[in-house]
Design a protein around this motif. Structure first.
Motif, short mmCIF file in Angstrom:
data_model
loop_
_atom_site.label_atom_id
_atom_site.label_comp_id
_atom_site.label_asym_id
_atom_site.label_seq_id
_atom_site.Cartn_x
_atom_site.Cartn_y
_atom_site.Cartn_z
N ALA A 301 77.19 35.12 -4.79
CA ALA A 301 77.00 34.91 -3.36
C ALA A 301 76.63 36.26 -2.74
CB ALA A 301 78.30 34.38 -2.77
N PRO A 302 76.08 36.23 -1.53
CA PRO A 302 75.63 37.50 -0.95
C PRO A 302 76.77 38.47 -0.65
CG PRO A 302 74.71 35.62 0.24
CD PRO A 302 75.75 35.08 -0.69
N SER A 303 76.35 39.72 -0.46
CA SER A 303 77.21 40.69 0.21
C SER A 303 76.83 40.61 1.69
CB SER A 303 76.98 42.09 -0.35
OG SER A 303 77.92 42.97 0.24
N SER A 304 77.34 41.51 2.49
CA SER A 304 77.00 41.50 3.92
C SER A 304 77.02 42.91 4.47
CB SER A 304 78.04 40.69 4.72
OG SER A 304 78.14 39.39 4.26
N LEU A 305 76.17 43.11 5.46
CA LEU A 305 76.31 44.28 6.32
C LEU A 305 76.90 43.75 7.63
CD1 LEU A 305 75.96 47.12 7.42
CD2 LEU A 305 73.53 46.64 7.77
N LEU A 306 78.09 44.26 7.98
CA LEU A 306 78.79 43.77 9.17
C LEU A 306 78.95 44.89 10.18
CD1 LEU A 306 81.22 42.10 6.83
CD2 LEU A 306 80.61 40.82 8.88
N PHE A 307 78.86 44.52 11.43
CA PHE A 307 79.15 45.47 12.52
C PHE A 307 80.18 44.85 13.44
CE2 PHE A 307 74.76 46.40 11.24
CZ PHE A 307 74.86 47.76 10.99
N ALA A 333 65.91 34.84 1.95
CA ALA A 333 66.63 34.30 0.79
C ALA A 333 66.12 34.93 -0.51
CB ALA A 333 66.51 32.79 0.74
N LYS A 334 64.80 35.13 -0.60
CA LYS A 334 64.22 35.77 -1.80
C LYS A 334 64.76 37.19 -1.98
CE LYS A 334 59.94 33.21 -2.41
NZ LYS A 334 58.95 32.80 -1.43
N ALA A 335 64.93 37.90 -0.85
CA ALA A 335 65.43 39.29 -0.91
C ALA A 335 66.90 39.32 -1.34
CB ALA A 335 65.27 39.96 0.45
N ILE A 336 67.59 38.19 -1.20
CA ILE A 336 68.98 38.14 -1.66
C ILE A 336 69.05 37.70 -3.12
CG2 ILE A 336 71.23 37.01 -1.37
CD1 ILE A 336 70.56 36.65 1.60
N TYR A 337 68.32 36.64 -3.46
CA TYR A 337 68.55 35.99 -4.76
C TYR A 337 67.49 36.28 -5.82
CZ TYR A 337 72.04 33.32 -2.22
OH TYR A 337 73.11 32.97 -1.47
N ASP A 338 66.23 36.43 -5.41
CA ASP A 338 65.15 36.50 -6.42
C ASP A 338 64.77 37.93 -6.78
OD1 ASP A 338 65.31 33.80 -6.11
OD2 ASP A 338 63.51 33.59 -4.88
N THR A 339 64.41 38.72 -5.78
CA THR A 339 64.11 40.14 -6.04
C THR A 339 64.99 40.94 -5.10
OG1 THR A 339 62.28 39.84 -4.49
CG2 THR A 339 61.71 39.89 -6.82
N LEU A 374 73.19 40.04 2.51
CA LEU A 374 72.42 40.94 1.65
C LEU A 374 72.66 40.62 0.18
CD1 LEU A 374 73.42 44.44 3.10
CD2 LEU A 374 71.23 43.29 3.45
N ALA A 375 71.75 41.05 -0.67
CA ALA A 375 71.99 40.94 -2.11
C ALA A 375 73.14 41.88 -2.47
CB ALA A 375 70.74 41.34 -2.88
N PRO A 376 74.05 41.45 -3.37
CA PRO A 376 75.09 42.38 -3.82
C PRO A 376 74.47 43.49 -4.65
CG PRO A 376 75.27 40.27 -4.97
CD PRO A 376 74.18 40.12 -3.97
N GLY A 377 75.14 44.64 -4.68
CA GLY A 377 74.69 45.74 -5.54
C GLY A 377 73.59 46.60 -4.96
N LEU A 378 73.23 46.39 -3.69
CA LEU A 378 72.17 47.22 -3.09
C LEU A 378 72.70 48.61 -2.75
CD1 LEU A 378 70.38 44.84 -0.54
CD2 LEU A 378 69.67 45.41 -2.86
N GLU A 379 71.77 49.56 -2.65
CA GLU A 379 72.13 50.88 -2.17
C GLU A 379 72.64 50.74 -0.73
OE1 GLU A 379 69.96 55.18 -1.38
OE2 GLU A 379 68.78 53.34 -1.21
N ASP A 380 73.69 51.47 -0.41
CA ASP A 380 74.31 51.35 0.91
C ASP A 380 74.53 52.76 1.44
OD1 ASP A 380 76.04 51.00 3.05
OD2 ASP A 380 77.73 50.34 1.83
N LYS A 427 79.99 44.34 -7.60
CA LYS A 427 78.72 44.66 -6.92
C LYS A 427 78.83 44.60 -5.39
CE LYS A 427 75.22 43.55 -10.38
NZ LYS A 427 74.06 42.71 -10.66
N GLY A 428 80.07 44.58 -4.89
CA GLY A 428 80.23 44.53 -3.43
C GLY A 428 79.91 43.18 -2.84
N ASN A 429 80.04 42.08 -3.67
CA ASN A 429 79.76 40.76 -3.10
C ASN A 429 80.82 40.42 -2.04
OD1 ASN A 429 81.74 38.43 -3.96
ND2 ASN A 429 81.59 39.81 -5.73
N ALA A 430 80.43 39.59 -1.08
CA ALA A 430 81.35 39.24 0.02
C ALA A 430 82.03 37.90 -0.21
CB ALA A 430 80.58 39.22 1.34
N TYR A 431 81.35 36.96 -0.91
CA TYR A 431 81.85 35.58 -0.96
C TYR A 431 82.13 35.04 -2.36
CZ TYR A 431 79.55 35.60 3.64
OH TYR A 431 79.15 35.92 4.91
#
Length: 488
Positions: A301-307, A333-339, A374-380, A427-431
């Protein structure tokens, strides 16, 4: 002598499990790495504002009722629940939004206004979704994911096709209007997967949304955590915060103790409600069930950027829950799951609890929570967080026709690195792990370790899956499994 159970973590599933196990006569101690209980469901308090750091949606009230009923009590004993009207609104453009109200009749009117004739299709769709809800939430999700045969019942055999079609296919067949289709596809994002990867059977989420509605516990979702904590303590559970687990000790293939803050706690049974992947890193490698390769191949499942933002004025043209779908859903959705990459133009969600609840912000001010999936595991990095805050706040100002930038008292952020640091999240996933067909029920990581006796798992990476109601259910399932194998 009572059998001693050590529970790692104090999120919804761990707290729920502790209640069942204490009731069943075990001596239960919870070890939580953070200063407060709740796992991902914590609170941020700042300058008179109160934010739920984690979950903000209260869906499926019947699951919460069923949990408290197991202890001869009710949610109302602990907190006050309010049904939201409107439940939420969805923006598609400047001052262009659809509002989802608090009854199916009103939602039908909104659909009809958008696409004449669509309310008939909606009633048919929700009727099937309700049927799925009755099968899933009242029966299937309360099974422990031990065997494929748990899914085989006379009712599910009639629905077998729904496990091989997808939400997206069904929705797009019934609704030609893109905006209505997106509203019906959105709830499965809570399951952590794309609508075109989610089996049709999961339309029960639409019934949770339109048929039952969206609620808000007064003073926020954290009240639910405090309620279950109070229940656990009343049943004799001991809770130790600021106790990060360093090691699970295994002797002769049997979990015998945990080490935290330099102290070894002997245990007859160990249950982890912490991140599954992380928990296995606390074991010697020969006791690990799921390899690094296994986790790499899973759909998370995605991670998240939260404010979390404090505004010095009340905001207009927003509801308690507001979704911003003014950009291409599929591209994000592609930016989260596919690439996996940072999305160019992200969809985002905003919650303004102070619209409903005066505990959330000082008088005349507004508390805002903004979330970008966001996709998990991204640079933050701090720079990326700032860039994306500016992206969404500019769009927010334009779409809702108001200026808010100059009214920000403070903003705090939470992203991939924080999920890893605070929750040891893979990978910093949120869900957790997405509920795709090949990651449903018995195909998810198991509640009981296959390699270590007396070691169990609960939470969003195991059965039934992501979300608060499933986490409560996960706690019940693992407690039943433990009782079955270790009756006093």
């Amino acid at each position: 002598m009572k059998q001693r159970i050590s529970i790692i973590g104090s999120g919804f599933s761990a707290l729920a499990a502790s209640c069942y196990l204490a009731r069943d006569g075990y001596e239960v101690t919870i070890f939580e790495k953070n200063k407060t209980v709740g796992g991902r469901a914590r609170q941020l308090k700042k300058e008179g504002f109160t934010f739920d750091i984690g979950p903000t949606w209260y869906w499926m009230p019947d699951v919460f009722e069923r949990f408290f009923a197991d202890f001869n009590t009710t949610p109302e004993t602990y907190y006050t629940l309010e049904k939201l009207n409107p439940a939420y609104s969805v923006y598609f453009g400047k001052e262009d939004y659809i509002t989802i109200e608090d009854t199916l009749e009103k939602i039908c009117i909104a659909f009809e206004k958008e696409e004449p004739g669509s309310s008939k299709q909606l009633m048919k769709f929700i009727d099937n979704a309700q049927n799925n809800y009755d099968v899933a939430i009242k029966d299937l999700v309360y099974r422990p994911g031990v065997s494929p045969f748990e899914l085989v019942t006379p009712v599910t055999m009639k629905k077998i096709g729904q496990f091989f079609s997808t939400i997206k296919k069904d929705v797009r067949k019934a609704f030609k209007n893109d905006r209505l289709a997106m509203i019906l596809e959105f709830p499965v994002l809570f399951l952590g997967a794309k609508p075109d990867d989610t089996p049709s059977f999961y339309s029960f989420m639409n019934y949770a949304d339109f048929g039952i509605g969206t609620f808000h516990p007064k003073k926020g979702m954290y009240q639910v955590i405090l309620a279950i904590e109070a229940l656990a303590k009343s049943l004799g559970v001991t809770i130790k915060t600021e106790n990060s687990i360093d090691k699970i000790i295994v002797d002769n293939g049997k979990a015998v103790s945990i080490v935290t803050n330099g102290i070894n706690y002997k245990s007859d049974i160990i249950l982890s409600g912490a991140d599954y992947h992380h928990t296995e890193t606390l074991l010697d490698s020969k006791y690990v069930q799921y390899s690094q390769n296994y986790w790499e191949k899973k759909t998370f499942a995605p991670s998240s950027l939260l404010f979390y933002v404090g505004f010095d004025k009340k905001l207009k043209n927003v509801n308690h829950h507001t979704l911003f779908f003014d950009v291409d859903f599929d591209v994000h959705a592609k930016a989260i799951y596919d690439t996996p990459k940072w999305p160019e133009n992200p969809l985002f969600y905003a919650s303004f609890p102070s619209i409903t609840d005066d505990h959330a912000a000082p008088n005349g001010k507004e508390a805002g929570i903004f979330l970008i999936p966001l996709a998990p595991g991204l640079e933050d990095t701090p720079e990326l967080r700032t860039l994306y805050f500016n992206k969404i706040i500019e769009r927010f100002e334009s779409l809702t026709s108001q200026s808010v930038k100059k009214n920000i008292i403070f903003k705090e952020s939470f992203c991939v690195n924080d999920f890893i640091n605070d929750y040891n999240s893979y990978k910093g996933n949120a869900y957790g792990m997405a509920n795709t067909l090949l990651q449903t029920a018995f195909l998810r990581p198991k509640l009981k370790s296959k390699k270590v006796s007396n070691l169990y798992f609960t939470g969003q990476l195991t059965v039934p899956g992501p979300g608060v109601p499933p986490s409560l259910i996960s706690g019940k399932l693992v407690a039943e499994l433990i009782k079955k194998h270790h009756s006093n």
